[in-house]
Motif scaffolding. Structure first.
Motif, short mmCIF file in Angstrom:
data_model
loop_
_atom_site.label_atom_id
_atom_site.label_comp_id
_atom_site.label_asym_id
_atom_site.label_seq_id
_atom_site.Cartn_x
_atom_site.Cartn_y
_atom_site.Cartn_z
N ARG A 28 0.83 -1.21 0.00
CA ARG A 28 0.00 0.00 0.00
C ARG A 28 0.86 1.25 0.00
NH1 ARG A 28 -4.11 0.81 4.59
NH2 ARG A 28 -4.27 2.82 3.50
N LEU A 29 1.91 1.24 0.78
CA LEU A 29 2.82 2.38 0.81
C LEU A 29 3.48 2.56 -0.56
CD1 LEU A 29 5.12 3.53 3.64
CD2 LEU A 29 6.11 3.26 1.39
N CYS A 30 3.85 1.44 -1.19
CA CYS A 30 4.46 1.52 -2.52
C CYS A 30 3.49 2.11 -3.54
CB CYS A 30 4.92 0.13 -2.97
SG CYS A 30 6.28 -0.55 -1.99
N ALA A 31 2.21 1.75 -3.41
CA ALA A 31 1.20 2.31 -4.32
C ALA A 31 1.09 3.82 -4.13
CB ALA A 31 -0.14 1.64 -4.07
N HIS A 32 1.17 4.28 -2.88
CA HIS A 32 1.16 5.72 -2.63
C HIS A 32 2.40 6.38 -3.23
CE1 HIS A 32 -1.52 4.97 1.16
NE2 HIS A 32 -2.15 4.74 0.02
N LEU A 33 3.54 5.74 -3.06
CA LEU A 33 4.78 6.26 -3.61
C LEU A 33 4.70 6.36 -5.14
CD1 LEU A 33 7.83 7.02 -3.29
CD2 LEU A 33 8.33 4.58 -3.39
N ALA A 34 4.03 5.40 -5.77
CA ALA A 34 3.94 5.37 -7.23
C ALA A 34 3.23 6.58 -7.80
CB ALA A 34 3.23 4.09 -7.68
N THR A 35 2.35 7.20 -7.01
CA THR A 35 1.64 8.38 -7.52
C THR A 35 2.57 9.57 -7.71
OG1 THR A 35 1.06 9.11 -5.27
CG2 THR A 35 -0.47 7.61 -6.37
N PHE A 36 3.77 9.50 -7.17
CA PHE A 36 4.74 10.59 -7.32
C PHE A 36 5.74 10.33 -8.45
CE2 PHE A 36 3.16 10.92 -3.03
CZ PHE A 36 3.02 12.29 -2.83
N ALA A 37 5.59 9.20 -9.15
CA ALA A 37 6.51 8.86 -10.25
C ALA A 37 6.25 9.76 -11.45
CB ALA A 37 6.36 7.39 -10.63
N SER A 38 7.28 9.99 -12.25
CA SER A 38 7.18 10.88 -13.41
C SER A 38 7.02 10.11 -14.71
CB SER A 38 8.42 11.77 -13.50
OG SER A 38 8.57 12.56 -12.33
N THR A 39 7.32 8.82 -14.72
CA THR A 39 7.24 8.02 -15.94
C THR A 39 6.42 6.76 -15.68
OG1 THR A 39 9.25 6.77 -15.42
CG2 THR A 39 9.53 8.84 -16.62
N PRO A 40 5.82 6.18 -16.74
CA PRO A 40 5.06 4.94 -16.54
C PRO A 40 5.92 3.82 -15.98
CG PRO A 40 4.55 5.92 -18.69
CD PRO A 40 5.70 6.69 -18.12
N GLN A 41 7.17 3.70 -16.48
CA GLN A 41 8.03 2.63 -15.96
C GLN A 41 8.40 2.88 -14.50
OE1 GLN A 41 8.67 4.72 -18.48
NE2 GLN A 41 10.84 5.23 -18.68
N GLY A 42 8.53 4.17 -14.11
CA GLY A 42 8.80 4.49 -12.72
C GLY A 42 7.63 4.14 -11.82
N GLU A 43 6.42 4.37 -12.32
CA GLU A 43 5.23 4.03 -11.54
C GLU A 43 5.14 2.52 -11.32
OE1 GLU A 43 0.37 4.57 -11.86
OE2 GLU A 43 1.70 5.55 -13.30
N ILE A 44 5.42 1.75 -12.38
CA ILE A 44 5.39 0.29 -12.24
C ILE A 44 6.44 -0.18 -11.25
CG2 ILE A 44 5.79 -1.87 -13.49
CD1 ILE A 44 4.64 -0.50 -15.98
N GLN A 45 7.65 0.41 -11.34
CA GLN A 45 8.73 0.00 -10.45
C GLN A 45 8.42 0.33 -9.00
OE1 GLN A 45 11.60 -1.74 -11.49
NE2 GLN A 45 11.60 -2.05 -9.29
N ASN A 48 6.41 -2.21 -7.23
CA ASN A 48 7.03 -3.53 -7.06
C ASN A 48 8.44 -3.38 -6.48
OD1 ASN A 48 5.02 -5.45 -8.62
ND2 ASN A 48 5.28 -3.66 -9.91
N LEU A 49 8.55 -2.57 -5.44
CA LEU A 49 9.87 -2.30 -4.87
C LEU A 49 10.45 -3.54 -4.20
CD1 LEU A 49 9.40 1.19 -3.22
CD2 LEU A 49 10.48 0.67 -5.38
N LEU A 50 11.73 -3.71 -4.38
CA LEU A 50 12.48 -4.73 -3.65
C LEU A 50 13.37 -4.03 -2.63
CD1 LEU A 50 13.48 -7.11 -6.59
CD2 LEU A 50 11.60 -7.37 -4.99
N ILE A 51 13.48 -4.63 -1.46
CA ILE A 51 14.20 -3.98 -0.36
C ILE A 51 15.70 -4.24 -0.47
CG2 ILE A 51 14.35 -3.79 2.13
CD1 ILE A 51 11.67 -2.96 0.97
N PRO A 52 16.53 -3.18 -0.40
CA PRO A 52 17.99 -3.38 -0.44
C PRO A 52 18.45 -4.27 0.71
CG PRO A 52 17.42 -1.07 -0.72
CD PRO A 52 16.16 -1.76 -0.35
N GLN A 53 19.45 -5.08 0.41
CA GLN A 53 19.96 -6.03 1.40
C GLN A 53 21.34 -5.67 1.92
OE1 GLN A 53 18.11 -9.00 2.59
NE2 GLN A 53 16.70 -7.45 1.82
N HIS A 54 21.78 -4.44 1.64
CA HIS A 54 23.09 -4.02 2.16
C HIS A 54 23.02 -2.54 2.52
CE1 HIS A 54 27.43 -3.27 2.49
NE2 HIS A 54 27.53 -4.56 2.68
N VAL A 55 23.68 -2.19 3.60
CA VAL A 55 23.61 -0.83 4.11
C VAL A 55 24.19 0.18 3.12
CG1 VAL A 55 25.82 -0.99 5.33
CG2 VAL A 55 24.07 0.62 6.13
#
Length: 805
Positions: A28-45, A48-55
């Protein structure tokens, strides 16, 4: 195109972590974040965020977020991605030798042009090192863009200038079409009587004339169609058939030439596949960074401080749940109550207790989302500088849904999920955060309590931090046997029988079931009997103890606030007294100066008169009478200016205990209740005000001054806020980034009154408005000695050090 976020190892994420993302409502948070994207590919990404595994990746994301956010605010209208398209499918086709349309090729050229402009805005290694590093190996292929722009017109049509053959073919085609049109117009004029419509129509790509029924024998040609009524016949005249055939042949030649050019250009795109694919990946990362920055700005977020050492404390002040904040703004939800988390580095388990609907689950989700947002480089909706140690996993068991597919009860479903959590902790590297909702619920309370205690002790050894909500009273006592455990509770207003949703640390929650039952209208007899049973088991005594702790904590909080207000008033009074004393001192100095000037004038006049008398005595015509009168006048002058005579005119006054005196600085009268041994210090009570002042600060009611020498006055209020540590630490450091100038002033003013020694204020660099505004304000404060930039190791120009007097 690059693999999405290729630096993230999806295989290093366990099954329990995936389930935890769903439970914490990360999608749900990612969907809210997607509304601030500037490109269609950015909205899709974004969705479907993946969480970084290194600091290191998390820190890079955060740096990119801050850098692009600052630039977005500086540029009029913000950073624009206009003209940038998703090239993924186009590049795949071209890479495999396929031919794309002219419109698709124009998208490639437009994206190259827009990316070049974007790079000019962003690329600045000194100001934006992280973003500039991202652009370091970027190639915008200006030659390819020029080739495509030259060969294609708006809409994707291949331009005549693209090749000489195409130019000649289209010119020939235009001449043939013009010749055919002239012949058809000539036939319309000559056969007007049999023409149904004067418009040249088209059927199946061939030009036709609309003839009346029965007139087909008058114009030879091919019948292509008839009207629905049958009264009109559409005929291609014989005289233009050969021209039409020639036109078709030339059109075929032109089409083949167009296809040849499109294939050539598509091949050029395919040759540059790697560069274009890398460019698309960079654009996606920039779009994600800008989305994070704009979402963080909407939240009013601040950047967290990410600690490498997992043993650091967690510190998050006034965190507002981002999903509830969205609901408040866009869906008319209730106002979000902020929650603070201050968890010491030595703690491993926190047990949150309190009534249902009190906000325990919301507190769990808030903490989990804060960790996830930090890991993805998002700003946190809180205040100050949140400090969060790096944690590799966030594992949660939240909710009481039954698993119908696996035929599992609520309790069994919890156990299955907890088993997955323990497996992930054992098999995957790095510190883990575990969030457990209603631990041990769904079964016999005795057994559930035993399981909960045993599980929390195991997690205390294996996980970095476990936060669990519970109704079991036995879990509240764990902290008294193990220093790694701590209690917290959601506050409940007994008067209104409503939860306040505030999280209280160090105090366990008491049961409010009876109060809630009464509010909901349960029969009073049932409530009374239940109260008797509770009292017989001693549970009521525990609740009373907890209630007492809560009231004591409230009293301490009120006392602390009263003390802070008193300190502030005292300091203001000190400044007022000092200011009045300085004014009085200046008046006294002016009075003494006027007296000195008057005395000098008197002396000069006396000297002048004496000289005149001496001159008269020396005059040759002086007689006895002149000598007598002159001598008398000299004796008068001598007597008037003799020290003994002058001393007689001065009234001597020494104050004593019980005398009424006037405090010069305040202009008010008071009574002397004590005099120091040396007589230089007086304790005076003036109404409710009691103060110890120097002897020189008072005068008698009739205006007499003490005759003893006036010592130098030092008015000083002893306060811990003026003692000083000179080493920077958590207590004397304040982060005001993201605040307006007047908001930062209020926060800093409060900090100044409650901190020892110098204060480090982190305001960032940005546009410099915040720093300039604060510097101007601080110069007006009399208790501020100086303000200077911090050393480079402590923030440089982005941090100011306030030194107090």
């Amino acid at each position: 195109m690059n693999e999405q976020l290729k630096n993230i190892s999806h295989n290093s994420i366990g099954e329990a972590f995936h389930e935890s993302l769903e439970l914490l409502e990360w999608p749900r948070l990612c969907a809210h974040l997607a509304t601030f994207a500037s490109t269609p590919q950015g909205e899709i990404q974004c969705k479907n965020l993946l969480i970084p595994q290194h600091v290191s990746i998390t820190r890079r994301y955060l740096d990119e977020t801050l850098e692009i956010g600052a630039l977005d605010e500086l540029i009029e209208g913000g950073i624009s991605f206009y003209g940038i398209y998703d090239l993924n499918n186009i590049l795949r086709i071209c890479e495999k030798g396929g031919v794309v349309s002219g419109e698709d090729l124009l998208k490639v050229a437009s994206t190259l042009r827009a990316t070049r402009q974007l790079r000019r805005q962003i690329d600045d290694p000194e100001v934006r090192p992280s973003l500039s590093l991202l652009l370091e190996n970027l190639s915008t292929l200006p030659e390819l863009e020029k080739l495509l722009q030259f060969g294609l017109e708006e809409g994707g049509r291949v331009a005549d200038r693209a090749s000489q053959k195409l130019t000649m073919t289209r010119r020939q085609l235009e001449d043939l079409r013009k010749e055919r049109k002239e012949k058809l117009l000539d036939l319309l004029r000559k056969n007007n009587s049999i023409i149904q419509d004067t418009i040249i129509s088209e059927r199946f790509g061939r030009p036709v004339l609309a003839l009346k029924l029965g007139a087909t024998d008058q114009i030879a040609g091919i019948i292509h169609d008839t009207s629905s009524s049958g009264n009109t016949i559409f005929v291609e005249p014989q005289s233009v058939i050969s021209l039409g055939n020639r036109i078709s042949q030339v059109e075929s030649v032109a089409f083949q030439e167009e296809q040849r050019l499109l294939a050539l250009w598509s091949k050029e795109v395919g040759k540059n596949f790697l560069k274009l694919d890398y460019l698309s990946g960079v654009i996606l990362k920039l779009d994600l960074a800008l989305s994070r920055a704009r979402y963080g700005s909407w939240l009013g977020g601040v950047p967290p401080s990410i600690k490498d050492d997992q043993d650091n404390s967690f510190s998050i002040q006034n965190f507002r749940h981002p999903l509830l904040l969205w609901q408040q703004v866009y869906e008319g939800g209730d106002k979000v109550v902020p929650i603070s988390f201050e968890i010491d580095s030595t703690l491993r388990v926190v047990a949150i207790t309190g009534p249902n609907t009190g906000g325990k689950t919301a507190a769990l989700k808030s903490f989990g989302l804060a960790i996830l947002m930090t890991r993805f480089g998002l700003l946190l909706p809180c205040i100050g500088t949140p400090s969060i140690p790096w944690c590799n996993q966030v594992l949660a068991d939240i909710g009481d849904e039954q698993s119908l597919q696996q035929n599992l009860s609520t309790f069994s479903g919890h156990l299955v999920r907890i088993s997955k959590i323990l497996d992930d902790i054992a098999t995957l590297p790095g510190p883990a955060i575990v969030l457990l909702d209603e631990i041990g619920a769904g079964t016999d309370p005795t057994e559930g309590t035993s399981i909960a205690i045993a599980l929390l002790k195991v997690l205390a050894d294996r996980a970095r931090l476990t936060i669990a909500t519970t109704h079991f009273g036995e879990l509240k006592a764990l902290k008294y046997n193990d220093p790694r455990f701590e209690n917290a509770s959601v506050a409940f207003d007994s008067e209104t029988t409503q939860p306040t949703y505030n999280l209280q640390w160090g105090i366990p929650g008491r049961s409010n079931a009876l109060a809630i039952a009464s509010r909901l209208g349960l029969d009073q007899l049932v409530i009374d009997n239940a109260q008797k049973l509770i009292g017989s088991k001693g549970i009521n005594d525990v609740n009373e103890v907890i209630k007492g702790l809560e009231k004591e904590r409230e009293r301490q909080q009120v006392a602390a606030e009263d003390a802070a207000r008193l300190l502030a008033r005292t300091e203001l009074l000190h400044e007022e007294l000092l200011g009045n004393w300085k004014k009085q001192q200046k008046k006294s100095d002016d009075f003494q100066e006027r007296g000195r000037h008057k005395l000098e004038m008197s002396i000069r006049e006396g000297q002048k008169e004496v000289r005149q008398l001496i001159h008269r005595l020396r005059d040759a015509g002086a007689n006895g009478e002149i000598a007598r009168t002159t001598g008398k006048r000299l004796r008068e002058l001598q007597s008037k200016n003799h020290p003994k005579h002058m001393k007689k005119n001065v009234q001597i006054w020494f104050p004593k205990k019980g005398d009424r005196v006037r405090l010069i600085a305040l202009g008010k009268a008071g009574e002397i209740i004590h005099i120091s041994d040396d007589g230089l210090q007086l304790t005076v009570i003036c109404g409710v005000f009691r103060s110890t002042v120097d002897l020189s600060d008072v005068e008698s009611i009739d205006g007499l001054k003490p005759t003893i020498p006036k010592p130098e006055v030092h008015l000083k209020i002893k306060s811990s806020a003026r003692k000083g540590a000179v080493l920077r630490n958590k207590q004397n450091t304040l982060d005001v980034r993201g605040l307006r100038v007047h908001e930062a002033e209020a926060v800093i003013d409060e900090k100044i009154r409650n901190v020892d020694g110098p204060i480090w204020i982190i305001h960032g660099i940005g546009t410099g408005k915040l720093k300039r505004g604060l510097r101007v304000w601080l110069e007006t404060l009399s208790y501020v000695e100086r303000v200077e930039d911090a050393s480079q190791s402590e923030g440089g120009a982005g941090c100011s050090v306030i030194w107090l007097r």
